[in-house]
Write a protein that holds these residues in place. Structure first.
Motif, short mmCIF file in Angstrom:
data_model
loop_
_atom_site.label_atom_id
_atom_site.label_comp_id
_atom_site.label_asym_id
_atom_site.label_seq_id
_atom_site.Cartn_x
_atom_site.Cartn_y
_atom_site.Cartn_z
N SER A 34 23.50 19.85 47.58
CA SER A 34 22.56 20.30 48.60
C SER A 34 23.27 20.76 49.87
CB SER A 34 21.59 19.15 48.94
OG SER A 34 20.72 19.54 49.98
N SER A 35 24.26 19.99 50.32
CA SER A 35 24.90 20.30 51.61
C SER A 35 25.87 21.48 51.53
CB SER A 35 25.65 19.06 52.12
OG SER A 35 26.62 18.63 51.19
N SER A 36 26.36 21.81 50.35
CA SER A 36 27.35 22.89 50.22
C SER A 36 26.76 24.18 49.66
CB SER A 36 28.49 22.45 49.31
OG SER A 36 28.03 22.20 47.99
N SER A 37 25.56 24.13 49.11
CA SER A 37 25.01 25.29 48.39
C SER A 37 24.83 26.51 49.28
CB SER A 37 23.68 24.91 47.73
OG SER A 37 22.76 24.43 48.70
N TYR A 38 24.35 26.33 50.52
CA TYR A 38 24.10 27.48 51.40
C TYR A 38 25.41 28.18 51.75
CZ TYR A 38 22.56 30.32 55.33
OH TYR A 38 22.30 31.37 56.17
N HIS A 39 26.43 27.38 52.11
CA HIS A 39 27.73 27.96 52.48
C HIS A 39 28.36 28.68 51.28
CE1 HIS A 39 31.65 28.43 54.34
NE2 HIS A 39 32.21 27.87 53.29
N LEU A 40 28.24 28.11 50.10
CA LEU A 40 28.79 28.74 48.89
C LEU A 40 28.05 30.04 48.57
CD1 LEU A 40 29.31 25.57 46.69
CD2 LEU A 40 31.10 26.96 47.72
N LEU A 41 26.73 30.02 48.73
CA LEU A 41 25.93 31.22 48.48
C LEU A 41 26.29 32.33 49.46
CD1 LEU A 41 23.57 32.46 46.82
CD2 LEU A 41 22.03 31.56 48.58
N ASP A 42 26.51 31.93 50.72
CA ASP A 42 26.88 32.90 51.75
C ASP A 42 28.27 33.48 51.50
OD1 ASP A 42 26.21 34.18 54.27
OD2 ASP A 42 27.83 33.00 55.14
N SER A 43 29.11 32.73 50.77
CA SER A 43 30.46 33.18 50.45
C SER A 43 30.55 33.84 49.08
CB SER A 43 31.44 31.99 50.49
OG SER A 43 31.40 31.36 51.74
N LYS A 50 30.91 23.17 43.91
CA LYS A 50 31.41 21.92 44.49
C LYS A 50 30.79 20.70 43.82
CE LYS A 50 33.21 23.14 49.03
NZ LYS A 50 33.23 22.80 50.46
N ALA A 51 29.53 20.81 43.45
CA ALA A 51 28.87 19.70 42.76
C ALA A 51 29.51 19.46 41.40
CB ALA A 51 27.38 19.98 42.61
N ILE A 52 29.88 20.54 40.73
CA ILE A 52 30.56 20.42 39.43
C ILE A 52 31.93 19.77 39.61
CG2 ILE A 52 31.59 21.72 37.53
CD1 ILE A 52 29.31 23.76 37.88
N LYS A 53 32.65 20.19 40.66
CA LYS A 53 33.94 19.56 40.95
C LYS A 53 33.78 18.08 41.26
CE LYS A 53 36.78 23.43 42.61
NZ LYS A 53 37.55 23.95 43.77
N GLN A 54 32.75 17.76 42.05
CA GLN A 54 32.51 16.35 42.40
C GLN A 54 32.19 15.52 41.17
OE1 GLN A 54 33.17 15.13 45.20
NE2 GLN A 54 32.07 13.19 45.44
N THR A 55 31.45 16.12 40.23
CA THR A 55 31.15 15.43 38.97
C THR A 55 32.44 15.19 38.18
OG1 THR A 55 29.00 16.53 38.90
CG2 THR A 55 29.78 15.52 36.86
N LYS A 270 22.85 22.51 58.03
CA LYS A 270 23.90 22.89 57.08
C LYS A 270 24.07 24.41 56.98
CE LYS A 270 21.00 23.12 52.92
NZ LYS A 270 20.66 22.48 51.64
N LYS A 271 23.14 25.16 57.55
CA LYS A 271 23.17 26.61 57.45
C LYS A 271 24.01 27.22 58.57
CE LYS A 271 18.71 26.70 55.11
NZ LYS A 271 17.30 27.19 55.12
N GLY A 272 25.28 26.78 58.62
CA GLY A 272 26.21 27.36 59.57
C GLY A 272 26.29 26.65 60.90
N TYR A 273 25.45 25.63 61.13
CA TYR A 273 25.46 24.93 62.42
C TYR A 273 26.38 23.71 62.41
CZ TYR A 273 21.28 27.73 63.32
OH TYR A 273 20.42 28.77 63.47
#
Length: 393
Positions: A34-43, A50-55, A270-273
């Protein structure tokens, strides 16, 4: 009469520790997504990468926990093994200037390809093993004295200094408190403990006042960040778009969440702030999305594990295991206290992750190994009790 059949060590797993651990890791994977999805989508990257890596980190940590659980803990009581681990850790730390990777302006990591490993996170665990073996070497409680523990104190101070010079003042402070708790548990008078605590509070307060009032031109450049962090601690909104950007936005995230939260995935900050939303400040995102009530439940699970370890330390009849429980429980408590304390502005920002929740393989691996050692001690202890009862039948 026939003796009862001895059960496998797997039958002695302590689910009061293991169950909260699994729950926290699963929540961590969800919150990393949840916390990384917006930044990853923007990139233009996969939102679940990241969730897959965390798993993957979680599964690898489980393997390491299982391995540590199966070995004989008495191996770590041998001075040669402990010395080897200390030397290996030292050599790893020394090589950092040559092969280290900079993250956030600090060169504390080694890139292992699959993960960024931070050697300083390994030091507290190694020192727990070392100090526990030293304090329990005669299997009897030896009151603390500088004469009895001079060598071990020097080794602990050496590693503390080594970590501080990275620079990692927060890590060095954690090592100081962790080692102090272990030595205090070896048998000190309440008066000495009270004076030590009072001295620590006074030194911290005087240090803060001096750091903010005297000129700091003499300070090496890599330590200059300390002044900024102490200024932000005094007033997070002193410069909300500059020095206090991280802390002030963490406050906004917690305010947005209220008691019940905005819902999973609905964080604004989380959206860039909020920088490092999936690592250092992930608990602020937890409060924003899941609410204060659910986030307090997360804290309860972590402190439940620590309380269970302290209870086992009190009940244990094996002095070495008791010190291991105390060390492992203190390490988890310290990491939570430092992360949440810096988030709330009670202590300067440290860059320390939230246990089992924050993204990162290094922290999860070390903490899982720490719990594996505690589970091993508990399983070995129960198995020994069963063996003694069987002999007495």
């Amino acid at each position: 009469m026939n003796q009862p059949k001895r059960l496998s060590k797997l039958h002695y797993l302590d689910f009061y520790i293991l169950t909260p651990y699994f729950i926290l890791c699963i929540i961590g994977i969800l919150m990393v997504y949840s916390s990384s999805s917006y930044h990853l989508l923007d990139s233009n990257l996969g939102t679940a990468s990241k969730a897959i890596k965390q798993t993957t980190y979680f599964l690898f940590s489980l393997i390491c926990m299982a391995f540590v659980y199966r070995i004989n803990l008495n191996v770590f009581r041998k001075p040669s093994i402990i010395s080897l681990l200390l030397v290996l850790t030292f050599l790893t730390l020394v090589t950092l200037p040559l092969i280290g990777t900079s993250v956030g302006g600090a060169k504390r990591w080694i890139n292992l390809g699959v993960l960024l490993f931070q050697p300083s996170e390994l030091v507290p665990l190694i020192l727990i093993l070392y100090v526990a073996a030293h304090l329990a070497k005669n299997d009897r409680l030896v009151p603390f004295s500088f004469k009895n523990h001079q060598r071990s104190l020097l080794i602990c101070c050496f590693f503390m200094l080594l970590v501080a010079l990275q620079p990692n003042i927060a890590g060095a402070s954690m090592i100081f408190i962790l080692v102090s708790v272990l030595f205090l548990s070896s048998g000190l008078s309440p008066l000495f403990m009270s004076l030590s605590l009072l001295g620590f509070v006074v030194i911290k307060r005087l240090g803060t006042v001096l750091l903010l009032s005297i000129p700091t031109d003499w300070m090496p450049e890599k330590f200059s960040y300390l002044v900024t962090r102490f200024e932000v601690m005094q007033n997070p909104f002193i410069d909300p778009t500059g020095k206090g950007f991280q802390t002030s936005n963490a406050y906004y995230a917690m305010h947005n969440g209220g008691f019940w939260g905005r819902g999973l995935g609905n964080s604004i900050q989380k959206k860039g702030y909020l920088p490092a939303a999936d690592t250092d400040f992930i608990f602020a995102i937890c409060i924003e999305e899941l609410g204060l009530i659910f986030s307090l439940g997360i804290l309860f699970l972590v402190f439940f594990i620590a309380a269970r370890l302290f209870l086992l330390a009190i009940k244990s009849k094996n002095l070495y295991y008791s010190y291991l429980y105390i060390g492992c429980g203190t390490l988890i408590c310290l990491q939570v206290a430092v992360n949440v304390g810096s988030l709330l502005g009670y202590i300067p920002m440290t860059g320390l992750t939230f246990p089992f929740i924050s993204y990162g393989g290094s922290s999860l691996l070390i903490l899982s190994t720490t719990l594996g050692i505690a589970l091993n001690a508990r399983g070995s202890e129960i198995r020994e009790w069963d063996r003694q009862r069987g002999e007495n039948v």
